[in-house]
Each structure stands twice: as structure tokens, then as C-alpha cells.
Design an enzyme around this catalytic site. Structure first.
Site, PDB file in Angstrom:
ATOM      1  CG  PHE A  12      -0.491   0.314   2.402  1.00  0.00           C
ATOM      2  CD1 PHE A  12      -0.694   1.750   2.913  1.00  0.00           C
ATOM      3  CD2 PHE A  12       0.327  -0.706   3.213  1.00  0.00           C
ATOM      4  CE1 PHE A  12       0.000   2.006   3.996  1.00  0.00           C
ATOM      5  CE2 PHE A  12       0.639  -0.285   4.531  1.00  0.00           C
ATOM      6  CZ  PHE A  12       0.567   1.331   5.003  1.00  0.00           C
ATOM      7  CE  LYS A  13       4.337   1.071   4.982  1.00  0.00           C
ATOM      8  NZ  LYS A  13       5.227   0.470   6.074  1.00  0.00           N
ATOM      9  CG  ASP A  14       3.885   0.258  -4.506  1.00  0.00           C
ATOM     10  OD1 ASP A  14       5.266   0.411  -4.296  1.00  0.00           O
ATOM     11  OD2 ASP A  14       3.604  -0.914  -4.624  1.00  0.00           O
ATOM     12  CG  ASP A  70       5.285  -2.579   4.157  1.00  0.00           C
ATOM     13  OD1 ASP A  70       5.939  -2.051   4.890  1.00  0.00           O
ATOM     14  OD2 ASP A  70       4.145  -2.448   4.343  1.00  0.00           O
ATOM     15  CB  THR A  71       8.861   1.401   4.408  1.00  0.00           C
ATOM     16  OG1 THR A  71       7.794   1.573   5.221  1.00  0.00           O
ATOM     17  CG2 THR A  71       9.512   2.767   4.079  1.00  0.00           C
TER      18      THR A  71
END
Length: 405
Positions: A112-114, A144-145
Site C-alpha cells: 500500500f505504500k506504493d 514494505d517501506t
């Protein structure tokens, strides 16, 4: 719009200044000096917008046309989302019994960090190209970051990115996403310890303002205000997709479940709520439950150790964005916030004052703790998800939100 540190000892800056910072020089996080208030008419106008359209409106509100003219801003955001796999960028899947899942995973790295990082990288490039400047981005990651940050800036001539990942604490696919990028501006290092422990030297580096300025250091972790700003759009889009009607008085309340680690999406939702979005926030955590204990008991204290779970990106004991929440709860009182955070940094233990915790009880958000999932994925269906979509399989982080709902 001006931005101030939650601890009140750093000079105020505009959006560009906040964007190119990590922590403020006093150790705090940047927040808008004043929050705008959205009226019913504005919410009704925004209710028909696409997800990118909402990002454009929110960014225009918090950046200002004097820094990025509206046409330029719209082009940057369109460019940021051009590589997403879904034509809507963000899609809402409707399951059974009023449950809806907001699909935030259609970016290049499937995190979701995209969404926020793709926009933030475009803002960076805009200012860097105008000033012919170079920056070094320092990122600590629990998974994910790091991969999303690398993807957003890889190959950029005016940006170098240094990513610290905790050995053995990221999923294999996320580790490969970070360590197999061969661009000259990408530098990835495996370090001993967990993600909270690697945040400590990063914070110390930014506290050395002379060193940080000399090397043009900045961060793309969610300490960066731009990340929070874009993530506010998640909550607005979810609300407008789920609210039955905006013709009622008062506006209907929509419950939004947020699986959280460093509390960036929680802070974004809380700010959205403060500027007029009628949502109730339910925060789902795993066994690393400091956010749960804080909201339920006022206990913002470290446990003995970070507990490893299948949702490794949520294996965080120091949710640094809670500082933004404390600042808002205190009525933007930087003196109170500074005292709280300095005590926590000194003792790793903090009991919120009763008057601050009681304010929390009057807010339209609540807390739910969830334990670690037993499997590598959880079946969220079957449900009414459209043709050929009778069920949905969620990764552990999504599963946290499902149990929270």
C-alpha cells in the site's frame, strides 16, 4: 501552509521544507500549523471524485499553488499513478454483511505504500530539478517501506537512497525486491536487530543537523509528512465509496479498520477525521500491541522484545506516528508532546496523563487488538465480489484488518 514540529523547538517550514526533512531538528515530526475544516458542500463535491482526484484535492489544500501550481501538481500525481495495475488505482471490493475491502495493493511492489511513495517521489523530483539539487534518502524498513521507496526513486540522477533492512525480519519477497535492484543510486544494507533498533541511529543522524544538512539527508519513512498527506486519501475514498448517502443530517458514520505498525495510516485517518471526515477508526494490531495498550490503558511502554509474526511489516514496538496523535489530542500543545516523548525516549515507558487519555475516550475512534494469524493467508470470502470473484485471499496484514472488522 506552514508546518511546525510536534515538539515546538524547530523553525516552521513550508511543504517543501517538510518534504526534504526527516525528523525536525528538535526530534519532533512536522504537522500543519493549522488544520483546514471541510464543510458539507466540499465533501459532497469530493464524493464523486476518483482516488487520484482526491489525492489532487488534498495535496492542493496542504501544499499550496505558490509552491506547486495546480496544473503541475495534477501532472505529477497522474505520473505517480501511471504504473499502477488497476485502472482505478485503488478499488473497493464489496464482500458479505457490509464488509468492504479497500484494495491498496495495485502498485509495482504490491504494497500500500506504493501509493504515497510514488507521489512523494514525484514531488521530490519536481523541487530537485528546479533547484538542480541532490539528496540522499535514508530509510529504515520492516519490509514494505524499503521496496516501495526504492521503486519510487531507483535510477533517479539527483537522488541516492540508503535502505537499512533488519536481517531475518523481512519476508523473502520483500528482501529480494530490495536486494536485487542494480541501479547505481540504490544502496541496501542488512543490519542486526529489529526495525525499531535500526530506527535509533537513523534518528540520531537527523538530530545532527549540521551533518544532515551537509549531506542533504532526508527520509521517506512515514515520519515524512508527504506520506501522511497522500494516505489521507485512502480514508476519503473509502468513506465516499461506503457512505449510503450524503443527504442525511448529520452525515453518516463509516467505520474504517486500519491494520497498523508505525501508525502512519492511523495518523492519516485521524487527521482526516479532524478536518471533517465522519469516520470511526478501528485499529488492528498483532502481538506487538503498544498502540492497543496506549489507547485502552494509556500505557505507551515497550514490551521486553519485538514478537515475530507473519505480518512482519507490523512487527514494530515504537509506532513513531503516535507522536502526531498525541500532539492532536493535546490540542497542538508542543510543550506537552515534547515532555511525553522525551520521557518515553529516556525511560522507554510512558503513562499518558489522565486528562489526555480521557480526551481519547471522547474521540470517534476505538481500538481493537488482534493476535497473529495462524496461516500464511486468510480466506475473506465468499462474498458478493462481482463476476468470478466469489472470495478474496488476504496477506497477513490484510487479514488483521479483516479480523478487526
Amino acid at each position: 501552509m506552514w508546518y511546525v514540529s510536534t515538539r515546538g523547538m524547530a523553525p516552521r517550514v513550508d511543504f517543501e521544507g517538510a518534504l526534504f526533512s526527516g525528523y525536525a531538528s528538535d526530534g519532533g515530526l512536522f504537522m500543519p500549523e493549522e488544520l483546514p475544516q471541510l464543510d458539507r458542500e466540499t465533501l459532497c463535491q469530493w464524493s464523486t471524485l476518483s482516488y487520484p482526484g482526491l489525492v489532487k484535492e488534498l495535496c492542493a489544500l496542504f501544499i499550496g499553488s505558490e509552491l506547486i501550481p495546480k496544473d503541475d501538481l495534477n501532472d505529477l500525481i497522474d505520473r505517480a499513478f501511471s504504473r499502477f495495475h488497476h485502472r482505478e488505482v485503488v478499488h473497493l471490493s464489496r464482500l458479505r454483511n457490509g464488509l468492504n475491502v479497500l484494495e491498496l495493493w495495485h502498485g509495482v511492489t504490491y504494497a500500500f505504500k506504493d501509493l504515497s511513495l510514488s507521489c512523494t517521489a514525484q514531488f521530490l523530483q519536481y523541487f530537485l530539478e528546479k533547484k538542480e539539487k541532490h539528496v540522499t534518502v535514508v530509510v529504515g524498513t520492516s519490509g514494505d517501506t524499503g521496496s516501495a521507496a526504492i521503486e519510487s526513486v531507483q535510477g533517479a540522477k539527483n537522488v541516492d537512497i540508503i535502505v537499512l533492512l533488519p536481517k531475518g525480519h523481512c519476508t523473502k519477497i520483500q528482501e529480494l525486491q530490495m536486494t536485487t535492484v542494480l541501479k547505481e543510486n540504490v544502496h541496501v544494507f542488512g543490519v542486526e536487530g529489529n526495525s525499531d533498533e535500526l530506527d535509533e541511529p537513523i534518528k540520531a543522524v537527523f538530530a545532527d543537523t549540521v551533518f544532515a544538512k551537509k549531506h542533504n539527508l532526508m527520509s521517506l519513512n512515514s515520519i515524512n509528512w508527504s506520506r501522511i498527506l497522500v494516505q489521507m486519501a485512502h480514508h476519503f475514498f473509502a468513506y465516499f465509496q461506503c457512505a449510503p448517502s450524503l443527504d442525511t443530517h448529520p452525515l453518516p458514520l463509516v467505520e474504517v479498520v486500519v491494520p497498523t505498525g508505525a501508525a502512519g495510516n492511523l495518523a492519516a485517518g485521524y487527521i482526516a477525521q479532524k478536518i471533517g471526515l465522519p469516520i470511526r477508526l478501528v485499529v488492528a494490531v498483532n502481538r506487538n500491541d503498544i498502540v492497543h495498550r496506549t489507547v485502552q490503558q494509556g500505557d505507551f511502554s515497550l514490551s521486553e522484545a519485538v514478537k515475530s509474526t507473519l505480518a512482519s511489516a507490523m512487527d514494530i514496538q515504537v509506532p513513531y506516528n503516535m507522536e502526531r496523535v498525541f500532539w492532536l489530542l493535546s490540542g497542538s500543545d508542543s510543550q506537552v508532546t515534547r515532555a511525553l516523548m522525551e520521557q518515553f525516549e529516556r525511560t522507554q515507558s510512558l503513562n499518558l496523563p489522565k486528562e489526555l487519555h480521557s480526551k481519547r475516550e471522547r474521540q470517534e475512534w476505538e481500538q481493537m487488538a488482534v493476535m497473529e494469524c495462524d496461516g500464511c493467508c486468510v480466506e475473506l470470502g465468499p462474498g458478493n465480489c462481482g463476476p468470478r470473484r466469489g472470495s478474496m485471499t488476504g496477506i497477513p496484514r490484510t487479514a488483521m484488518g479483516r479480523v478487526g472488522g
